[in-house]
Design an enzyme around this catalytic site. Structure first.
Site, PDB file in Angstrom:
ATOM      1  N   ASP A 185       0.860  -1.189   0.000  1.00 29.92           N
ATOM      2  CA  ASP A 185       0.000   0.000   0.000  1.00 29.92           C
ATOM      3  C   ASP A 185       0.895   1.237   0.000  1.00 29.92           C
ATOM      4  O   ASP A 185       1.121   1.871   1.024  1.00 29.92           O
ATOM      5  CB  ASP A 185      -0.928  -0.015   1.221  1.00 29.92           C
ATOM      6  CG  ASP A 185      -2.008   1.053   1.142  1.00 29.92           C
ATOM      7  OD1 ASP A 185      -2.022   1.807   0.154  1.00 29.92           O
ATOM      8  OD2 ASP A 185      -2.831   1.141   2.071  1.00 29.92           O
TER       9      ASP A 185
ATOM     10  N   SER B  71      16.417  -0.309  -1.474  1.00 31.87           N
ATOM     11  CA  SER B  71      15.759  -0.783  -2.690  1.00 31.87           C
ATOM     12  C   SER B  71      16.790  -0.868  -3.809  1.00 31.87           C
ATOM     13  O   SER B  71      17.570   0.064  -3.998  1.00 31.87           O
ATOM     14  CB  SER B  71      14.636   0.166  -3.105  1.00 31.87           C
ATOM     15  OG  SER B  71      14.186  -0.158  -4.414  1.00 31.87           O
TER      16      SER B  71
ATOM     17  N   ASN C 296      15.283  -6.000   2.863  1.00 29.36           N
ATOM     18  CA  ASN C 296      14.641  -5.666   1.603  1.00 29.36           C
ATOM     19  C   ASN C 296      14.811  -6.846   0.634  1.00 29.36           C
ATOM     20  O   ASN C 296      15.225  -7.931   1.039  1.00 29.36           O
ATOM     21  CB  ASN C 296      15.265  -4.376   1.038  1.00 29.36           C
ATOM     22  CG  ASN C 296      14.267  -3.522   0.277  1.00 29.36           C
ATOM     23  OD1 ASN C 296      13.487  -4.032  -0.526  1.00 29.36           O
ATOM     24  ND2 ASN C 296      14.291  -2.223   0.514  1.00 29.36           N
ATOM     25  N   THR C 297      14.521  -6.623  -0.646  1.00 33.15           N
ATOM     26  CA  THR C 297      14.635  -7.672  -1.658  1.00 33.15           C
ATOM     27  C   THR C 297      16.096  -7.912  -2.035  1.00 33.15           C
ATOM     28  O   THR C 297      16.965  -7.087  -1.781  1.00 33.15           O
ATOM     29  CB  THR C 297      13.840  -7.291  -2.918  1.00 33.15           C
ATOM     30  OG1 THR C 297      14.314  -6.020  -3.397  1.00 33.15           O
ATOM     31  CG2 THR C 297      12.353  -7.183  -2.600  1.00 33.15           C
TER      32      THR C 297
ATOM     33  N   GLY D 292       9.967 -13.101  -1.434  1.00 34.00           N
ATOM     34  CA  GLY D 292       9.242 -14.357  -1.282  1.00 34.00           C
ATOM     35  C   GLY D 292      10.126 -15.473  -0.759  1.00 34.00           C
ATOM     36  O   GLY D 292      11.207 -15.244  -0.212  1.00 34.00           O
TER      37      GLY D 292
ATOM     38  N   GLY E 165      10.420 -13.486   2.908  1.00 31.86           N
ATOM     39  CA  GLY E 165      10.041 -14.871   2.639  1.00 31.86           C
ATOM     40  C   GLY E 165       9.193 -15.545   3.694  1.00 31.86           C
ATOM     41  O   GLY E 165       9.069 -16.768   3.691  1.00 31.86           O
TER      42      GLY E 165
END
Length: 336
Positions: free
Chosen positions: A65, A175, A246-247, A268, A297
């Site tokens: 969001d 990021s 973060n990713t 994930g 994840g």
């Protein structure tokens, strides 16, 4: 019970289109009696962290969001905290589409969204309308066209505008989709940023007569030496918490899968072990001096417990929520 059918329908759509459709429906019900359609009763399991009391240890991670449009509807699902954003001072469209990809077999996502958002002023107006009674985190970043050397100015602008409305503020310097952003995690650049942020926090505390804690969100791709340096900087600057992680740019666990070579950050299940290991190493380095919010994840009670066992005080979900839906919230909060 119904989510597998919803997911099957949504997964027929392009990932970003599915997200837009879902949020279109949530926007219609947020703040209305129709929130009852998504409301779940979850047990109260309060956690004290960063000077705040969280209703339960499970939060929604930033990125879902971005503009704070559906805070009440998401809150009705049982989250103890919701982190909205990443938001930037000025609106920006983000990177070109397509920019969100599913790795269905791995239950992972790759995104290169690029901080697409409608700007901090719009987010503040949405927050003012919300009635969520959990802890609201607001995640802030820099605009793509702001030079990295002036990046701290963007964080300070956002802080000024959101301070009165945030339960905590998350500083996104990790990021992989904003050029140069991750360089703010290192050395002198990090020290300069944290000094400016703490000074601004002190000024805003005096102005608003309340203390809003600051958490810094870090990448999972830090080396051992970099992680030690980051931990040292966070402690020296009296930062209130750290969000890990973060990713990742690492593709070692998804080689050969459809979409695995797409540019962007992987989240994930393929991130699960890597983020947990960062939390474990970070916890050893921090030795209880500041709390860790664990993310990366989490798609089950076991995965959430592993993050807490590694040293996290709170946990957050994002990709697991996409793949498992609202039932995952109730399952984790009930059994964690």
């Amino acid at each position: 019970m119904y989510y597998p059918f919803v997911r099957k329908a949504l997964f027929q759509l392009d990932p970003e289109r599915a997200h837009e459709f879902t949020f279109q429906q949530l926007r219609r019900i947020t703040g209305t009696p129709f929130e009852a359609l998504v409301r779940q009763k979850v047990p109260a399991k309060p956690v004290n962290c960063m000077g705040l009391t969280f209703k339960n240890p499970l939060g929604l991670a930033a990125g879902l969001d971005k503009d704070g449009e559906c805070i009440d509807a998401l809150g009705a699902m049982g989250f103890g905290s919701i982190e909205i954003g990443t938001v930037t001072p000025r609106p920006q469209p983000g990177n070109d589409k397509p920019r969100l990809f599913r790795l269905v077999d791995a239950e992972g996502l790759i995104n290169r969204m690029g901080f697409n958002n409608l700007g901090v002023d719009n987010l503040v107006e949405n927050v003012k309308k919300a009635h969520y009674d959990g802890v609201l985190g607001i995640n802030i970043g820099k605009n793509k066209d702001t030079p990295v050397e002036q990046g701290k100015d963007d964080y300070l602008i956002c802080m000024e505008k959101i301070y009165a409305y945030a339960g905590y503020i998350a500083i996104n310097i990790s990021s992989p989709n904003t050029p140069g952003l991750r360089t703010l995690q290192y050395g002198e650049a990090l020290d300069d940023l944290l000094t400016a942020i703490k000074n601004k926090q002190n000024d805003l505390q005096v102005m608003h007569h309340k203390y809003v804690p600051i958490a810094v969100k870090i990448a999972p791709d830090l080396s051992e030496e970099e992680l030690i340096q980051v931990a040292d900087s966070l402690v020296r600057h009296n930062i209130d918490g750290v969000i890990a992680t973060n990713t990742t740019l690492d593709r070692s666990l998804v080689q050969g899968m459809k979409n695995c070579d797409q540019t962007g950050g992987l989240s994930g299940r393929p991130l699960q072990l890597k983020s947990t290991e960062i939390i474990r190493r970070l916890s050893q380095e921090l030795n209880g001096r500041l709390p860790i919010i664990g993310v990366g994840g989490i798609d089950s009670v076991i995965a959430a417990r592993e993050k807490i066992a590694a040293g996290a005080s709170l946990v957050q979900i994002y990709s697991g929520f996409i793949f498992k839906g609202p039932p995952l919230i109730k399952e984790i909060v009930t059994h964690i």
